[in-house]
Design an enzyme around this catalytic site. Structure first.
Site, short mmCIF file in Angstrom:
data_model
loop_
_atom_site.label_atom_id
_atom_site.label_comp_id
_atom_site.label_asym_id
_atom_site.label_seq_id
_atom_site.Cartn_x
_atom_site.Cartn_y
_atom_site.Cartn_z
N ASN A 1 0.81 -1.22 0.00
CA ASN A 1 0.00 0.00 0.00
C ASN A 1 0.84 1.27 0.00
O ASN A 1 0.30 2.37 -0.13
CB ASN A 1 -1.01 -0.02 1.16
CG ASN A 1 -2.12 -1.03 0.87
OD1 ASN A 1 -2.29 -1.46 -0.27
ND2 ASN A 1 -2.87 -1.41 1.90
N ARG B 1 -16.70 1.70 -1.64
CA ARG B 1 -15.43 2.35 -1.95
C ARG B 1 -15.56 3.54 -2.92
O ARG B 1 -14.92 3.56 -3.98
CB ARG B 1 -14.41 1.34 -2.46
CG ARG B 1 -14.26 0.14 -1.54
CD ARG B 1 -13.14 -0.79 -1.95
NE ARG B 1 -11.85 -0.33 -1.45
CZ ARG B 1 -10.70 -0.97 -1.68
NH1 ARG B 1 -10.67 -2.06 -2.40
NH2 ARG B 1 -9.57 -0.51 -1.19
N1 EPU Z 1 -14.20 6.39 1.53
C1 EPU Z 1 -15.22 7.20 1.12
N2 EPU Z 1 -14.94 8.16 0.19
C2 EPU Z 1 -13.70 8.33 -0.33
C3 EPU Z 1 -12.66 7.48 0.09
C4 EPU Z 1 -12.94 6.52 1.03
O1 EPU Z 1 -16.35 7.08 1.56
O2 EPU Z 1 -13.53 9.21 -1.18
C5 EPU Z 1 -14.49 5.31 2.51
C6 EPU Z 1 -14.30 3.93 1.86
O3 EPU Z 1 -15.46 3.53 1.17
C7 EPU Z 1 -14.01 3.06 3.06
C8 EPU Z 1 -13.23 4.00 3.99
O4 EPU Z 1 -13.53 5.33 3.53
O5 EPU Z 1 -15.19 2.67 3.68
C9 EPU Z 1 -11.73 3.78 3.98
O6 EPU Z 1 -11.22 4.04 2.73
P1 EPU Z 1 -9.73 4.55 2.48
O7 EPU Z 1 -9.80 5.61 1.44
O8 EPU Z 1 -9.03 4.85 3.75
O9 EPU Z 1 -9.10 3.25 1.86
P2 EPU Z 1 -8.40 3.08 0.48
O10 EPU Z 1 -7.43 4.19 0.27
O11 EPU Z 1 -9.38 2.78 -0.58
C10 EPU Z 1 -6.37 1.79 1.51
C11 EPU Z 1 -5.75 0.46 1.25
C12 EPU Z 1 -6.67 -0.63 1.75
C13 EPU Z 1 -6.91 -0.43 3.23
C14 EPU Z 1 -7.46 0.98 3.49
C15 EPU Z 1 -7.66 1.28 4.95
C16 EPU Z 1 -4.52 0.93 -0.77
C17 EPU Z 1 -4.38 0.72 -2.22
N3 EPU Z 1 -5.55 0.33 -0.19
O12 EPU Z 1 -7.59 1.76 0.77
O13 EPU Z 1 -5.97 -1.84 1.55
O14 EPU Z 1 -7.86 -1.37 3.67
O15 EPU Z 1 -6.59 1.95 2.91
O16 EPU Z 1 -6.45 1.16 5.63
O17 EPU Z 1 -3.70 1.58 -0.13
C18 EPU Z 1 -5.75 -4.15 1.25
O18 EPU Z 1 -4.52 -3.97 1.21
O19 EPU Z 1 -6.26 -5.30 1.32
C19 EPU Z 1 -6.63 -2.99 1.23
C20 EPU Z 1 -7.92 -3.09 0.95
#
Ligand code: EPU
Length: 417
Positions: A23, A121
């Site tokens: 990540n 997401r």
């Molecule tokens: N969210 C929103 N709006 C947005 C962005 C996020 O509502 O614009 C919500 C998402 O739907 C979710 C929550 O906020 O319910 C967390 O989302 P976040 O943006 O923090 O996660 P992400 O950036 O999509 C990264 C990792 C994930 C990890 C999460 C939380 C990457 C590529 N992915 O995802 O990793 O679970 O942060 O730590 O960095 C994994 O490695 O298996 C994985 C899913």
């Protein structure tokens, strides 16, 4: 089709070396294009997510030199063109090209990102951040165009401390005019790693790792050399495995502070951990107490580790609970664990694991990356043979998982059928 066949029930002993963080690297690669000079990233894990991002770089005509565990990225001849969904749907992190291309060219056109189906997401917070910097966003059949005459620093409050939105806004803001402040920013170590890369390139970012990040725009970014931090989720997965079936299993090349939410819960269960400066040694025991876990943003318990933790909790005498607060749909491993003999109920975003139960191998499906990791752990714990399909999900995030496990005494094979 690939399947992973595991013959379970063998104790694991020896050393597992942890790779660079998925990540982190998935944001560092798009970030590198903000400079037009050589950006060298080392400790790059050889996983399919990294390959998918290199394919996007190739599509954008970026020069990428690959050496063992490192990439030298030079975007001097890059062409900013629409990135089609064939490229973006392979992984979630393709969305970091939005912030990076917007920051560099003030315009980006790309299809929606893909990634594990673990919830809705949305990317509304990313887009809200871009708009606050002065960009307009249009969406035609899920092809987003984000553009601005000029990007200007702004104060941005995130309704949720999103990892992706925090990084994407940093990427868009480093070359903007003036100062951007992101409040309620995510604090994950991967964010600090990306900010460090950008600062090494000449950006001015302060406060990464806290909930308020200040970015003062600069004119240009330069060449740099940067190292990916160890993968705390890969490390946590193997520490959990060690607690289940390890015999002095040593997990090395880690930053133990990044794993504190996990290690404190394991200690509460009764797992004995020898925690060193960059390693953890762990052995299994047959006397575990049940625990309650709630997933939270960092430094809370990582959502990415709740699925791998679940099979371990089947060993506890009594009722453990895991409450998932980040994603709506991260329990798809549970029916398969129950098929293997676990006694787990899911209600209102909480799984209740009633133990102890014994697991037996059967045919299961890796519905997403961490569900896959959970089933690998369950398969290694179980009596008999477990066959996991949809292994591609697992290979997206765990470098050399088969080789690493074979080295510590596991019996498993990746088969093409
Ligand atoms: N969210 C929103 N709006 C947005 C962005 C996020 O509502 O614009 C919500 C998402 O739907 C979710 C929550 O906020 O319910 C967390 O989302 P976040 O943006 O923090 O996660 P992400 O950036 O999509 C990264 C990792 C994930 C990890 C999460 C939380 C990457 C590529 N992915 O995802 O990793 O679970 O942060 O730590 O960095 C994994 O490695 O298996 C994985 C899913």
């Amino acid at each position: 089709m690939k399947i992973l066949e595991i013959k379970g029930g063998h104790k694991l002993t020896g050393t597992i070396r942890i790779s660079g963080a998925k990540n982190s690297v998935v944001a560092l690669i798009p970030a590198a294009i903000l400079s037009s000079e050589d950006v060298t990233i080392c400790n790059v894990p050889d996983i399919t997510d990294t390959k998918a991002l290199c394919e996007i770089l190739d599509f954008l005509e970026v020069d990428v030199k690959k050496a063992t565990e490192s990439l030298i990225i030079n975007s001097h001849n890059m062409v900013n063109k629409e990135i089609p969904s064939d490229y973006t749907k392979k992984l979630r992190a393709s969305y970091y090209f939005m912030g990076a291309l917007l920051g560099k060219y003030k315009k980006v056109t790309m299809a929606l990102p893909g990634g594990c189906s673990i919830g809705a997401r949305p990317i509304n917070l990313h887009l809200k951040g871009f708009e606050a910097l002065g960009a307009t966003v249009t969406n035609n059949d899920n092809i987003y165009t984000v553009e601005a005459k000029e990007l200007k620093g702004a104060n941005i409050y995130l309704d949720f401390a999103s990892v992706g939105a925090t990084i994407n806004i940093m990427l868009a803001a480093v070359l903007a005019k003036g100062t951007t402040i992101i409040d309620n920013a995510a604090k994950e170590p991967e964010i600090v790693n990306v900010a460090t890369l950008l600062n090494n390139m000449g950006a001015k970012i302060r406060g990464a790792g806290t909930s308020s990040i200040e970015i003062t725009g600069v004119e240009k970014l330069n060449k740099c050399f940067h190292e990916v931090i160890p993968d705390r989720i890969e490390a946590g997965t193997y520490v959990i495995l060690g607690a289940a079936i390890g015999e002095n299993l040593k997990i090395t090349n880690i930053i133990p502070e990044h794993l504190e939410a996990l290690t404190s819960k394991l200690e509460e269960m009764g797992v004995f951990l020898d925690i060193g400066t960059d390693y953890i040694i762990v052995s299994s025991s047959n006397n575990y107490k049940p625990i309650n876990v709630k997933t939270q943003t960092y430094p809370g318990f990582a959502t990415d580790l709740q699925q791998p933790l679940t099979p371990l909790l089947t060993l506890c005498k009594g009722q453990s609970k895991i409450e998932e607060t980040i994603y709506e749909n991260r329990f798809m491993h549970i029916p398969y664990l129950n098929q293997m003999g676990a006694n787990i109920r899911v209600k209102n975003q909480t799984s209740t694991i009633i133990g102890p139960t014994k697991l037996t191998g059967t045919d299961v499906v890796a519905t997403d990356l961490r569900a896959g990791a959970s089933l690998v752990i369950a398969g290694l714990m179980a009596k008999g043979t477990t066959r996991i399909t949809n292994v591609e999900h697992i290979l997206r995030g765990y470098e050399n998982i088969v080789e690493k496990l074979l080295d510590v005494g596991a019996k498993l094979e990746l088969k093409e059928i």
